[in-house]
Write a protein that holds these residues in place. Structure first.
Motif, PDB file in Angstrom:
ATOM      1  N   VAL A  59     -49.671  10.477 -31.912  1.00 45.36           N
ATOM      2  CA  VAL A  59     -49.851   9.733 -30.665  1.00 45.36           C
ATOM      3  C   VAL A  59     -51.310   9.727 -30.232  1.00 45.36           C
ATOM      4  O   VAL A  59     -51.848   8.690 -29.831  1.00 45.36           O
ATOM      5  N   THR A  60     -51.963  10.871 -30.317  1.00 44.34           N
ATOM      6  CA  THR A  60     -53.291  11.014 -29.713  1.00 44.34           C
ATOM      7  C   THR A  60     -54.429  10.498 -30.596  1.00 44.34           C
ATOM      8  O   THR A  60     -55.412   9.954 -30.086  1.00 44.34           O
ATOM      9  N   VAL A  61     -54.324  10.657 -31.908  1.00 43.31           N
ATOM     10  CA  VAL A  61     -55.420  10.224 -32.792  1.00 43.31           C
ATOM     11  C   VAL A  61     -55.635   8.709 -32.723  1.00 43.31           C
ATOM     12  O   VAL A  61     -56.777   8.250 -32.561  1.00 43.31           O
ATOM     13  N   PRO A  62     -54.573   7.875 -32.832  1.00 43.99           N
ATOM     14  CA  PRO A  62     -54.814   6.429 -32.680  1.00 43.99           C
ATOM     15  C   PRO A  62     -55.411   6.070 -31.325  1.00 43.99           C
ATOM     16  O   PRO A  62     -56.268   5.182 -31.242  1.00 43.99           O
ATOM     17  N   ALA A  63     -54.957   6.755 -30.266  1.00 45.96           N
ATOM     18  CA  ALA A  63     -55.496   6.463 -28.935  1.00 45.96           C
ATOM     19  C   ALA A  63     -56.982   6.811 -28.860  1.00 45.96           C
ATOM     20  O   ALA A  63     -57.775   6.067 -28.268  1.00 45.96           O
ATOM     21  N   ALA A  64     -57.369   7.926 -29.467  1.00 43.06           N
ATOM     22  CA  ALA A  64     -58.778   8.323 -29.455  1.00 43.06           C
ATOM     23  C   ALA A  64     -59.627   7.352 -30.263  1.00 43.06           C
ATOM     24  O   ALA A  64     -60.746   6.989 -29.856  1.00 43.06           O
ATOM     25  N   ILE A  65     -59.119   6.916 -31.423  1.00 41.91           N
ATOM     26  CA  ILE A  65     -59.862   5.948 -32.245  1.00 41.91           C
ATOM     27  C   ILE A  65     -60.020   4.633 -31.490  1.00 41.91           C
ATOM     28  O   ILE A  65     -61.099   4.026 -31.484  1.00 41.91           O
ATOM     29  N   PHE A  66     -58.955   4.174 -30.850  1.00 44.09           N
ATOM     30  CA  PHE A  66     -59.031   2.946 -30.058  1.00 44.09           C
ATOM     31  C   PHE A  66     -60.076   3.078 -28.964  1.00 44.09           C
ATOM     32  O   PHE A  66     -60.921   2.193 -28.771  1.00 44.09           O
ATOM     33  N   LEU A  67     -60.044   4.197 -28.256  1.00 44.10           N
ATOM     34  CA  LEU A  67     -60.955   4.407 -27.143  1.00 44.10           C
ATOM     35  C   LEU A  67     -62.410   4.412 -27.601  1.00 44.10           C
ATOM     36  O   LEU A  67     -63.261   3.709 -27.031  1.00 44.10           O
ATOM     37  N   ILE A  68     -62.708   5.184 -28.644  1.00 45.30           N
ATOM     38  CA  ILE A  68     -64.086   5.295 -29.116  1.00 45.30           C
ATOM     39  C   ILE A  68     -64.578   3.973 -29.695  1.00 45.30           C
ATOM     40  O   ILE A  68     -65.724   3.559 -29.462  1.00 45.30           O
ATOM     41  N   THR A  69     -63.711   3.276 -30.438  1.00 49.13           N
ATOM     42  CA  THR A  69     -64.139   2.011 -31.048  1.00 49.13           C
ATOM     43  C   THR A  69     -64.382   0.943 -29.988  1.00 49.13           C
ATOM     44  O   THR A  69     -65.378   0.203 -30.048  1.00 49.13           O
ATOM     45  N   VAL A  70     -63.482   0.838 -29.012  1.00 51.85           N
ATOM     46  CA  VAL A  70     -63.675  -0.122 -27.921  1.00 51.85           C
ATOM     47  C   VAL A  70     -64.977   0.181 -27.195  1.00 51.85           C
ATOM     48  O   VAL A  70     -65.737  -0.731 -26.844  1.00 51.85           O
ATOM     49  N   TRP A  71     -65.245   1.442 -26.994  1.00 53.01           N
ATOM     50  CA  TRP A  71     -66.476   1.823 -26.293  1.00 53.01           C
ATOM     51  C   TRP A  71     -67.711   1.462 -27.117  1.00 53.01           C
ATOM     52  O   TRP A  71     -68.654   0.837 -26.607  1.00 53.01           O
ATOM     53  N   LEU A  72     -67.707   1.814 -28.404  1.00 47.19           N
ATOM     54  CA  LEU A  72     -68.898   1.614 -29.225  1.00 47.19           C
ATOM     55  C   LEU A  72     -69.220   0.140 -29.439  1.00 47.19           C
ATOM     56  O   LEU A  72     -70.378  -0.275 -29.306  1.00 47.19           O
ATOM     57  N   VAL A  73     -68.216  -0.663 -29.792  1.00 47.63           N
ATOM     58  CA  VAL A  73     -68.516  -2.044 -30.176  1.00 47.63           C
ATOM     59  C   VAL A  73     -68.365  -3.035 -29.035  1.00 47.63           C
ATOM     60  O   VAL A  73     -68.927  -4.134 -29.095  1.00 47.63           O
ATOM     61  N   HIS A  74     -67.641  -2.647 -27.990  1.00 45.25           N
ATOM     62  CA  HIS A  74     -67.255  -3.635 -26.991  1.00 45.25           C
ATOM     63  C   HIS A  74     -67.823  -3.369 -25.600  1.00 45.25           C
ATOM     64  O   HIS A  74     -68.120  -4.306 -24.859  1.00 45.25           O
ATOM     65  N   LEU A  75     -67.961  -2.084 -25.252  1.00 47.66           N
ATOM     66  CA  LEU A  75     -68.371  -1.743 -23.890  1.00 47.66           C
ATOM     67  C   LEU A  75     -69.759  -1.105 -23.801  1.00 47.66           C
ATOM     68  O   LEU A  75     -70.503  -1.361 -22.850  1.00 47.66           O
TER      69      LEU A  75
END
Length: 328
Positions: free
Chosen positions: A248-264
Motif C-alpha cells: 500500500v505505502t510504496v506505490p503511494a510514496a513513488i506517486f508522491l515523489i514522482t508528482v513532486w519531482l516532475v510536476h510540482l
C-alpha cells in the motif's frame, strides 16, 4: 505517450486517420487479453501480437506524416523506422529462451524510450502545451479511477466474507483518502504553464513526459496494493504485516515523489515549499509498519494537501473581489 504527442502534432481526423486509430485500439484490446497469460503462464505471444498491431499502426501514421510534412520528414521517418525496428525486436524476443527474456524486455523498453529522443534530434515536431497537458491529466484521472474501482471490488469482497472488521473499515477509509489526495496533489498546479514556458526544451520536456510513466504505474499499483492488503486482512496470507503494508505505502510514496519531482517542484521556489513532500514520502513509507497503513497514508497525504493548499488560498475579501471581477 507517443500517440499523444503525434496527435498533438498531426491530427487530420479524416477517414484514414480514424481507421488507423481504431486499429490501435484493437491492438490495445488484444494486448489486454494477453496480460493474464503473460503473468500466469509466461506466454508472451498474445500480448506481443497486440503491441505489434498497436505500434505498427502508429508507424504507419508517422509514414503518412512524412509524406505530408516535408519540413519534418526526417523526424517522422525516424519515428516510423524506430517504432518498426522495436516491433521486430519484440517479435524476436519470442524466440529467446525463457530465462533470457527478462533482460531482453529491459533492453526493448530502453529501445522504445530512446526512439523519441533519437527522432526528435533530427528536428522537433509541433505540439500544443494545453493539448499535451490535457491528455496526461485525463489519463491520470482514468488510472486513478481504475485503481479505486479495483480496490473497491477487493474491499467489498472482503466485507462480504467477514461482514466488516476494524481493519477493513480503516482500509476503506484510508483508500478513499489516498485517492482524493492523490488527485488533489496532481492537479495542485496546471501542467500547461510549464509546458508553455520552461519545458519547451527537450532536456526538460522528456523527463516530464517519461516521468509520468511512474505516476501512471504507481497509481495503478496502489489499487493492486489495497486489494492485496484486503486479502491479507481477511485471508491471512503468508506475507508479513509489514510486507502487506508496503504493498500500500510504496506505490503511494513513488506517486508522491514522482508528482513532486516532475510536476510540482518546478513551480516551487522556496525550501519551505519543497520540504513537505520528501518528509511526507518518508512518513508514508514508515506507515507500512503501522497497524493501519492505508489509513495512516491517507491521513499523511491529506495533511500534505492542506499544507500545499492553505498558504496559496486567497483571503476571503480578495476571493470575493475576484468573483466580482469575473462576473463583470
Amino acid at each position: 505517450m507517443n500517440f499523444t504527442w503525434f496527435a498533438s502534432a498531426y491530427d487530420p481526423d479524416d477517414v484514414t486517420y480514424r481507421l488507423t486509430v481504431l486499429v490501435q485500439i484493437t491492438g490495445s484490446l488484444i494486448l489486454a487479453a494477453g496480460v493474464g497469460r503473460a503473468f500466469e503462464d509466461g506466454d508472451l505471444h498474445i500480448i506481443t501480437l497486440g503491441y505489434v498491431v498497436l505500434r505498427s499502426a502508429l508507424a504507419a501514421l508517422w509514414l503518412r506524416a512524412a509524406l505530408s510534412d516535408a519540413a519534418r520528414r526526417r523526424t517522422a521517418l525516424r519515428f516510423a523506422a524506430g517504432v518498426t525496428i522495436c516491433q521486430l525486436g519484440w517479435l524476436g524476443l519470442l524466440l529467446v529462451p525463457a530465462p533470457a527474456r527478462l533482460p531482453g524486455i529491459v533492453v526493448m523498453i530502453v529501445a522504445e524510450l530512446s526512439v523519441p529522443v533519437w527522432a526528435e534530434s533530427a528536428g522537433r515536431t509541433p505540439w500544443h502545451p494545453h493539448h499535451i497537458a490535457e491528455r496526461y491529466e485525463l489519463f491520470t484521472l482514468i488510472v486513478l479511477g481504475e485503481s479505486v474501482a479495483a480496490a473497491t471490488v477487493a474491499v467489498r469482497g472482503a466485507f462480504e466474507r467477514h461482514h466488516g472488521t476494524g481493519s477493513l473499515y480503516a482500509l476503506a477509509a484510508g483508500g478513499l483518502l489516498m485517492a482524493y489526495a492523490m488527485w488533489w496533489l496532481y492537479f495542485a498546479r496546471p501542467a500547461h504553464t510549464l509546458l508553455a514556458t520552461t519545458h519547451q526544451a527537450r532536456r526538460r520536456r522528456f523527463p516530464w513526459a517519461y516521468g509520468h510513466y511512474l505516476i501512471f504505474a504507481s497509481a495503478t499499483a496502489e489499487g493492486a496494493g489495497l486489494a492485496a492488503y484486503a486479502d491479507h486482512v481477511t485471508r491471512h496470507t503468508g506475507s508479513s504485516p509489514a510486507a502487506a503494508g508496503a504493498a500500500v505505502t510504496v506505490p503511494a510514496a513513488i506517486f508522491l515523489i514522482t508528482v513532486w519531482l516532475v510536476h510540482l517542484r518546478p513551480h516551487q521556489r522556496s525550501l519551505a515549499e519543497r520540504v513537505p513532500f520528501p518528509l511526507a514520502a518518508v512518513g508514508v513509507l514508515a506507515a507500512a509498519w503501522s497497524p493501519a497503513p492505508a489509513l495512516v497514508t491517507g491521513v499523511l497525504l491529506a495533511g500534505l494537501v492542506v499544507v500545499v493548499t492553505v498558504p496559496r488560498h486567497p483571503p476571503a475579501a480578495r476571493e470575493r473581489k475576484q468573483y466580482a471581477q469575473a462576473a463583470e
